[in-house]
Design a protein around this motif. Structure first.
Motif, PDB file in Angstrom:
ATOM      1  N   GLU A 101      -0.384  -2.910  19.479  1.00  0.00           N
ATOM      2  CA  GLU A 101      -0.032  -2.945  18.058  1.00  0.00           C
ATOM      3  C   GLU A 101       1.399  -3.393  17.805  1.00  0.00           C
ATOM      4  O   GLU A 101       1.720  -3.871  16.718  1.00  0.00           O
ATOM      5  CB  GLU A 101      -0.217  -1.542  17.442  1.00  0.00           C
ATOM      6  N   GLU A 102       2.247  -3.199  18.798  1.00  0.00           N
ATOM      7  CA  GLU A 102       3.646  -3.551  18.567  1.00  0.00           C
ATOM      8  C   GLU A 102       3.902  -5.047  18.767  1.00  0.00           C
ATOM      9  O   GLU A 102       4.698  -5.644  18.068  1.00  0.00           O
ATOM     10  CB  GLU A 102       4.560  -2.753  19.518  1.00  0.00           C
ATOM     11  N   ASP A 147      -9.691   5.389   7.254  1.00  0.00           N
ATOM     12  CA  ASP A 147      -8.483   6.215   7.379  1.00  0.00           C
ATOM     13  C   ASP A 147      -7.447   5.578   8.286  1.00  0.00           C
ATOM     14  O   ASP A 147      -6.658   6.271   8.918  1.00  0.00           O
ATOM     15  CB  ASP A 147      -8.849   7.614   7.888  1.00  0.00           C
ATOM     16  N   ILE A 148      -7.467   4.243   8.370  1.00  0.00           N
ATOM     17  CA  ILE A 148      -6.427   3.598   9.175  1.00  0.00           C
ATOM     18  C   ILE A 148      -5.094   3.667   8.435  1.00  0.00           C
ATOM     19  O   ILE A 148      -5.013   4.186   7.326  1.00  0.00           O
ATOM     20  CB  ILE A 148      -6.794   2.139   9.519  1.00  0.00           C
ATOM     21  N   ASP A 149      -4.069   3.148   9.056  1.00  0.00           N
ATOM     22  CA  ASP A 149      -2.739   3.288   8.454  1.00  0.00           C
ATOM     23  C   ASP A 149      -2.574   2.451   7.196  1.00  0.00           C
ATOM     24  O   ASP A 149      -1.831   2.825   6.291  1.00  0.00           O
ATOM     25  CB  ASP A 149      -1.649   2.922   9.469  1.00  0.00           C
ATOM     26  N   GLN A 150      -3.272   1.332   7.110  1.00  0.00           N
ATOM     27  CA  GLN A 150      -3.003   0.390   6.030  1.00  0.00           C
ATOM     28  C   GLN A 150      -3.911   0.619   4.814  1.00  0.00           C
ATOM     29  O   GLN A 150      -5.090   0.922   4.937  1.00  0.00           O
ATOM     30  CB  GLN A 150      -3.153  -1.044   6.557  1.00  0.00           C
ATOM     31  N   GLY A 151      -3.316   0.405   3.647  1.00  0.00           N
ATOM     32  CA  GLY A 151      -3.975   0.752   2.394  1.00  0.00           C
ATOM     33  C   GLY A 151      -5.256  -0.007   2.126  1.00  0.00           C
ATOM     34  O   GLY A 151      -6.105   0.464   1.368  1.00  0.00           O
ATOM     35  N   TRP A 152      -5.433  -1.185   2.708  1.00  0.00           N
ATOM     36  CA  TRP A 152      -6.674  -1.910   2.474  1.00  0.00           C
ATOM     37  C   TRP A 152      -7.833  -1.245   3.206  1.00  0.00           C
ATOM     38  O   TRP A 152      -8.995  -1.602   2.949  1.00  0.00           O
ATOM     39  CB  TRP A 152      -6.543  -3.395   2.875  1.00  0.00           C
ATOM     40  N   ASP A 208       0.805  -1.213   0.000  1.00  0.00           N
ATOM     41  CA  ASP A 208       0.000   0.000   0.000  1.00  0.00           C
ATOM     42  C   ASP A 208       0.836   1.261   0.000  1.00  0.00           C
ATOM     43  O   ASP A 208       0.336   2.328   0.369  1.00  0.00           O
ATOM     44  CB  ASP A 208      -0.939  -0.005   1.206  1.00  0.00           C
ATOM     45  N   ASN A 253      -8.181   2.473   3.859  1.00  0.00           N
ATOM     46  CA  ASN A 253      -8.159   3.939   3.959  1.00  0.00           C
ATOM     47  C   ASN A 253      -8.485   4.664   2.652  1.00  0.00           C
ATOM     48  O   ASN A 253      -8.026   5.781   2.440  1.00  0.00           O
ATOM     49  CB  ASN A 253      -6.833   4.447   4.556  1.00  0.00           C
ATOM     50  N   ARG A 256      -5.488   7.097   2.525  1.00  0.00           N
ATOM     51  CA  ARG A 256      -5.575   8.177   3.513  1.00  0.00           C
ATOM     52  C   ARG A 256      -5.130   7.698   4.888  1.00  0.00           C
ATOM     53  O   ARG A 256      -5.922   7.720   5.850  1.00  0.00           O
ATOM     54  CB  ARG A 256      -7.011   8.682   3.607  1.00  0.00           C
ATOM     55  N   PRO A 257      -3.903   7.234   5.009  1.00  0.00           N
ATOM     56  CA  PRO A 257      -3.486   6.725   6.322  1.00  0.00           C
ATOM     57  C   PRO A 257      -3.489   7.837   7.372  1.00  0.00           C
ATOM     58  O   PRO A 257      -3.127   8.974   7.081  1.00  0.00           O
ATOM     59  CB  PRO A 257      -2.064   6.222   6.075  1.00  0.00           C
ATOM     60  N   SER A 258      -3.915   7.481   8.585  1.00  0.00           N
ATOM     61  CA  SER A 258      -3.871   8.458   9.674  1.00  0.00           C
ATOM     62  C   SER A 258      -2.541   8.377  10.426  1.00  0.00           C
ATOM     63  O   SER A 258      -2.272   9.210  11.284  1.00  0.00           O
ATOM     64  CB  SER A 258      -5.053   8.263  10.620  1.00  0.00           C
ATOM     65  N   PHE A 259      -1.760   7.372  10.114  1.00  0.00           N
ATOM     66  CA  PHE A 259      -0.374   7.302  10.601  1.00  0.00           C
ATOM     67  C   PHE A 259       0.323   6.226   9.791  1.00  0.00           C
ATOM     68  O   PHE A 259      -0.330   5.440   9.086  1.00  0.00           O
ATOM     69  CB  PHE A 259      -0.301   6.968  12.097  1.00  0.00           C
ATOM     70  N   ARG A 260       1.638   6.208   9.866  1.00  0.00           N
ATOM     71  CA  ARG A 260       2.404   5.100   9.276  1.00  0.00           C
ATOM     72  C   ARG A 260       3.523   4.741  10.242  1.00  0.00           C
ATOM     73  O   ARG A 260       4.088   5.595  10.918  1.00  0.00           O
ATOM     74  CB  ARG A 260       3.008   5.476   7.926  1.00  0.00           C
ATOM     75  N   LYS A 261       3.819   3.447  10.283  1.00  0.00           N
ATOM     76  CA  LYS A 261       4.895   2.959  11.138  1.00  0.00           C
ATOM     77  C   LYS A 261       6.120   2.632  10.299  1.00  0.00           C
ATOM     78  O   LYS A 261       6.008   2.175   9.166  1.00  0.00           O
ATOM     79  CB  LYS A 261       4.441   1.718  11.893  1.00  0.00           C
ATOM     80  N   TYR A 319     -12.913   3.456   9.685  1.00  0.00           N
ATOM     81  CA  TYR A 319     -12.545   4.778  10.209  1.00  0.00           C
ATOM     82  C   TYR A 319     -12.012   4.623  11.625  1.00  0.00           C
ATOM     83  O   TYR A 319     -12.550   3.855  12.435  1.00  0.00           O
ATOM     84  CB  TYR A 319     -13.747   5.719  10.201  1.00  0.00           C
ATOM     85  N   THR A 320     -10.969   5.388  11.906  1.00  0.00           N
ATOM     86  CA  THR A 320     -10.431   5.447  13.257  1.00  0.00           C
ATOM     87  C   THR A 320     -11.445   6.169  14.133  1.00  0.00           C
ATOM     88  O   THR A 320     -11.793   7.320  13.855  1.00  0.00           O
ATOM     89  CB  THR A 320      -9.109   6.234  13.258  1.00  0.00           C
TER      90      THR A 320
END
Lengths: 499, 499
Positions: free
Chosen positions: B175-176, B344-349, A423, B351, A446-451, B377-378
């Motif tokens: 998440e980590e 709008d989460i971080d991952q492309g699937w 992605d 957002n 539209r990511p709201s953050f990326r790691k 949506y977050t």
């Protein structure tokens, strides 16, 4: 002694014979010699008894020249000095390292192009508006044609024609009849007599672009024709090609585009195109960039005379995203000269949003290719940038200039795509270690953050790039595993620069 | 005599033996006979000494049954009547004509799906909110799981577990660490003893969906697991599968999805999947629809037990646009169960914008495929529709309902793509003459008008469809060559209906 800048133009204008047909009955050529080069160039007849020879010095120093030919019984000699280049004169653009461009002085050249097919043949008022837009620095390459254009939005006659003669009446043309009811024999041309005024109109534009630091990607042939210029015989083609080459090769900002949409020129065979290529190789002593642009099928870009791929998208949905594939396949710079234009006309090649155009620019550029703009908004006076120039109405030009600024910050020359997550598009500098400089682009996501999980021990300056709002926001210094918040908008990028 | 609707559920609940393990030590089955069918079904243990046999009559009329097995020394017999279906009961969904679906009563079924992976295992408050959204009629298929889900946004334990035992502590998950630090042996399950309460939770959802006219696309296995349910041995898998089949096959709205992202279940081989398929063929006497969903590589959808393709996009840029290719390749309905979710989460699937999701729905649906929604949506309480259900926040659901309304107006059953211009998608009715009904879709293009050249002598009612603003505007009756103005917006369509 006359002083010319390196990569500037020396011109000798000489009176000569006029009996018969000066375009076909006489030749003129010159040999230019310095301690570093000896170059033979062909000249051309410019009308009014005047023959011209032009030359672009590739080095500084003293030059001597000798001009002769059947145009005159005399032999003309002289000298001039080529001094250092100044201002935005960096020399011709060359292929620098397989996939990227640099000026001859080594300055990287990140191409952000536009297309105004026949801006060179518009009334003065439109011409001045075009220049006004170009001065804003949105683009550094312009595609345009020597021949006039016949197509929707292009029924008005140009300000000049390339040959002596009379054009067909065009007052009856409209969107319904323009493709079916043309009779080429309604035109009356003498294909043995060129019209110098026409070529001066083209030339003026090349020079204006040169002064603005914009490459002139000159389209020598194209299929959108009601005058028969796309159906000339070999003799007429050759006369035309040699004239173009003799007249324009001296300009440092020239790129040769053999054709726009070569595959729509139904009379011409592959052998014809290879023949035109031979003419360029023979008559352009400066080795300007050369390509040929498709409608449907790409030309075989592996041909050795082709310096870069001039591409039109072949699929409505996926195109610039194939940039890396084409880099691998062709081993040359990939230039997306047509990836659809910002506008609202009826046809799909000219009605995408500014957002989508800019997304395509980023996708193509970050993958180590180069992209081209065009604008086709329906406007009351039917002056569309794509064909005529004039005023820009769209949202993309300022964003293209912003992208160019980012591209110019690349270490070394050029970007390339490296594998990333499904992605994201990950771009690194072609010539720097992949961990030193990285741009992550999220396109329509539209990511709201990326790691990020970067190699331990490397610190990065992290910046959030809003490619649409044209901002670069400092996100601090990070190392190892870290998380960068984003505004959950489309068209965002994150840049990591090793510190 | 008891009266059941055709395609309703008859259930016999019988006391039986409880010594040992009722889940493994005894069987129960029933044979149901009418003048039109004889069906043998397997029953299941529902806890509290109760064994159950369920049956769905496929015909109206009088039914006799006989229930027996090692669960009891008795043989139970009885009768009931199957009356005509009523309300939204049209029977199970079947493949109607290679590429499309219809209910068993012949009513076309245009699938517009959604995904709430574990909405069946959420607290009551969330559950009620989900139902409230579903009652708005946005969707007519729901993908969800029997097993709970372990993943980002899914660290809370479900309201029940499928086996007797004790789950691992999950309070430390974040998440980590959630993908690396799981020790499956921290769970303590008896894989020979199912938990009927868990299956009642799933079943309640199936029934609620049935009452709302929504198909239950039940995902029997999946890889997002911290409890070991994706790593069970063959004996445990079989016990589980047979229980699911015995318990849920009776519901007319069941579709079997062997797995979500089967290719991430690292313990399972192709032989395992084919074995589960055999179990369905053996224990589901009603031949509900069957498929299996990929992460990376499609399963071989040509396998004869697969009734339709349940697809996840394989490319970020081009996916639903391949619908016609997949129809040709597989000769089965193409269902895009994952084409990325609005969010709008971080991952492309998870957002893309509502606009892009709706564009994909139209692209896929007009090409004669079917598309699925999801929302990520977050939100502050971490209740994401995609996994938990709850409230919808996005812009796409209302537009999906609008699209469904358009699809239901198709003559016959189903649409298909036919060749059109490069810049348009042309869709016609699968079963009507191509000139009778035509939808032209322009996607991200923004034409300000379009021209049509239709066969002379056919008159068309022309409508402009704004797929985003959800309007259908009459553009008059036209014939031959005509031009339809458009508002130069994205996501417009033009419909031609022969009059």
């Amino acid at each position: 002694m006359q002083v010319i800048e390196r990569w500037g133009v020396f011109e000798a204008a000489l009176h000569g014979k006029t009996e018969g047909n000066p375009f076909t009955d006489y030749e003129i050529s010159g040999t230019f010699t310095s301690s570093k080069e000896t170059v033979r160039v062909t000249g051309f007849y410019d009308g009014d008894d005047i023959y011209k020879v032009r030359f672009m010095p590739s080095f500084t120093g003293e030059y001597r020249y000798e001009i002769s030919g059947s145009f005159s019984d005399e032999v003309f000699t002289g000298e001039f000095t080529a001094c250092e280049a100044s201002g935005n004169n960096h020399g011709p653009v060359r292929v620098a390292n397989t996939y990227h461009f640099a000026y001859e002085d080594g300055t990287p050249y990140y191409s952000v192009g536009t297309t105004c097919y026949v801006w060179d043949l518009q009334p003065e008022e439109v011409h001045q508006k075009t220049l006004e837009e170009l001065r804003k620095g949105y683009f550094n390459k312009m595609r345009f044609c020597v021949f006039p254009k016949h197509y929707i939005h292009n029924f008005r006659d140009p300000i000049s024609f390339p040959f002596e003669g009379t054009p067909m009446d065009s007052s009856w043309l409209n969107e319904e009849n323009f493709q079916t009811d043309i009779d080429l024999s309604d035109n009356d041309w003498d294909f043995t007599r060129l019209n110098p005024e026409h070529f001066r109109n083209v030339e003026r534009c090349i020079v204006e672009l040169m002064e603005l630091g914009i490459e002139a990607d000159l389209i020598v042939m194209h299929p959108y024709d009601r005058w028969g210029f796309s159906h000339m015989d070999r003799a007429a083609d050759d006369l035309y090609w040699k004239y173009v080459l003799a007249r324009f090769s001296c300009f440092r900002n020239i790129w040769w585009s053999l054709a726009n949409e070569y595959d729509l020129l139904c009379d011409k065979t592959l052998e014809d195109w290879e023949h035109y290529a031979d003419l360029i190789l023979t008559y352009d002593p400066y080795h300007h960039l050369r390509s040929i642009h498709n409608c449907h099928a790409f030309y075989d870009f592996t041909r050795p005379w082709i310096t870069h791929c001039s591409m039109q998208r072949q699929d409505l949905y996926r195109h610039v995203e194939y940039t890396n594939d084409y880099r691998i396949r062709y081993g040359k710079p990939v230039v997306w000269d047509e990836l659809a234009y910002e506008g609202d006309i009826d046809q799909g090649w000219g009605n995408i949003t500014g957002e989508e155009l800019i997304r395509r620019f980023w996708e193509g550029s970050l993958r180590g290719g180069y992209c081209g703009h065009g604008e086709t908004y329906t406007v009351p006076d039917d002056i569309l940038w794509w064909s005529h120039g004039g005023e820009l109405h769209g949202e993309s030009p300022a964003r293209i200039r912003f992208l160019h600024g980012i591209l110019c910050q690349t270490p070394g020359i050029g970007l390339k795509e490296v594998p990333g997550e499904f992605d994201e598009l990950v771009s690194v500098a072609e010539l720097a270690p992949a961990e030193d400089y990285r741009i992550y682009y999220y396109g329509f996501g539209r990511p709201s953050f990326r790691k990020f999980s970067m190699p331990e021990g490397i610190s990065y300056k992290v910046e959030v790039i809003d490619t649409w709002d044209m901002t670069v926001t400092d996100a601090g210094i990070h190392t190892g595993t870290f998380r960068i918040p984003l505004p959950a908008k489309q068209y965002m990028a994150i840049r990591l620069t090793r510190v």
